[in-house]
Every structure is written in structure tokens, then in C-alpha cells.
Design an enzyme around this catalytic site. Sequence first.
Site, mmCIF file in Angstrom:
data_model
loop_
_atom_site.group_PDB
_atom_site.id
_atom_site.type_symbol
_atom_site.label_atom_id
_atom_site.label_comp_id
_atom_site.label_asym_id
_atom_site.label_seq_id
_atom_site.Cartn_x
_atom_site.Cartn_y
_atom_site.Cartn_z
ATOM 1 N N HIS A 169 2.127 5.182 1.470
ATOM 2 C CA HIS A 169 3.023 5.940 0.605
ATOM 3 C C HIS A 169 2.821 7.435 0.852
ATOM 4 C CE1 HIS A 169 3.719 2.542 -2.561
ATOM 5 N NE2 HIS A 169 4.039 2.182 -1.324
ATOM 6 N N GLU A 197 2.328 9.841 -1.231
ATOM 7 C CA GLU A 197 1.212 10.381 -2.007
ATOM 8 C C GLU A 197 -0.116 10.082 -1.306
ATOM 9 O OE1 GLU A 197 4.056 8.438 -5.083
ATOM 10 O OE2 GLU A 197 3.565 8.218 -2.955
ATOM 11 N N CYS A 220 -0.899 4.389 -6.014
ATOM 12 C CA CYS A 220 -0.971 5.849 -5.835
ATOM 13 C C CYS A 220 -1.445 6.530 -7.111
ATOM 14 C CB CYS A 220 0.383 6.398 -5.403
ATOM 15 S SG CYS A 220 0.846 5.883 -3.729
ATOM 16 N N CYS A 230 3.639 4.844 -7.619
ATOM 17 C CA CYS A 230 3.365 3.452 -7.994
ATOM 18 C C CYS A 230 1.961 3.382 -8.598
ATOM 19 C CB CYS A 230 3.472 2.552 -6.767
ATOM 20 S SG CYS A 230 2.107 2.778 -5.590
#
Length: 136
Positions: free
Chosen positions: A68, A70, A99, A96
Site C-alpha cells: 500500500h 502508506e 496500514c 486500511c
Amino acid sequence: MSITELVAQRSTCTRRKVGAILVRDKRIISTGYNGAPTKVSHCLDIGCLREQQGIPSGQRHELCRGLHAEQNAIIQAALLGNSIEGSTLYCTNMPCIICSKMLINSRIVDVYYKEGYADSLSTTMMSEAGIPLKQI
């Protein structure tokens, strides 16, 4: 947020382009976008594993070739030796749960995001940790 959207354009995900930046003292200290790890084939080149297996968005995050945005922003900061403690995350999508847990332990102070994400546990844990989620 426009810089975050520009970073998202580097994404190699075929489902959703996400960008993230970490800012402290009005300076960008790290950026990230979603895509496969270094030296691993990208979904743009070989297709999306999640689509091939019919995995809905927001579920089974571990079944994906990519990291991801992040996560990549956190990793980039670590590789460059930059502490992200006390920084603010700007992201094109709400983080999410995976993260969010990383951001909590990284001592991020707040999160600004553009679009929502179907993950109520993320919202709950960020709130419990005292990290404001602000949609802009």
C-alpha cells in the site's frame, strides 16, 4: 492533496491508484504509492492476482502482489533514515487496518484522506489511538 494525487500516478496497481505523503514541519519527508516490491513483477505487467481470484476490495489484503502507498511511504522514510514520528499523513484513500496499525506504531499524529475505505476496524483503532482521521 494535489501532490498526493500526483504521487498516486506512479502506482502500478490495475484496480486503484493510491498516493501517500508524510509531512512534518510543512516539509514532505516521504512519499509512497501502491505497487509491487522492488524486483518483483508488477500487476500492470502480469495481471492482478486479486482480480484473478475474485477477491473483493477491502478484504484479504495479504493476497496481493503490491504494498500500500502508506506502507511504501513508511519504508522509504526508514531506508533514508528519516524518523516519521510526529508527522502527518496525506493519502488519496483512508488507510486500511494493516496500514493504520503501522501508522499508529510509527507515531503519526493525524491523517488526512480524500476517499473513504470500507474498514470500520481501522476507524475504531485510529480513534482509540487518538489519531484524527480527517476527510478532505
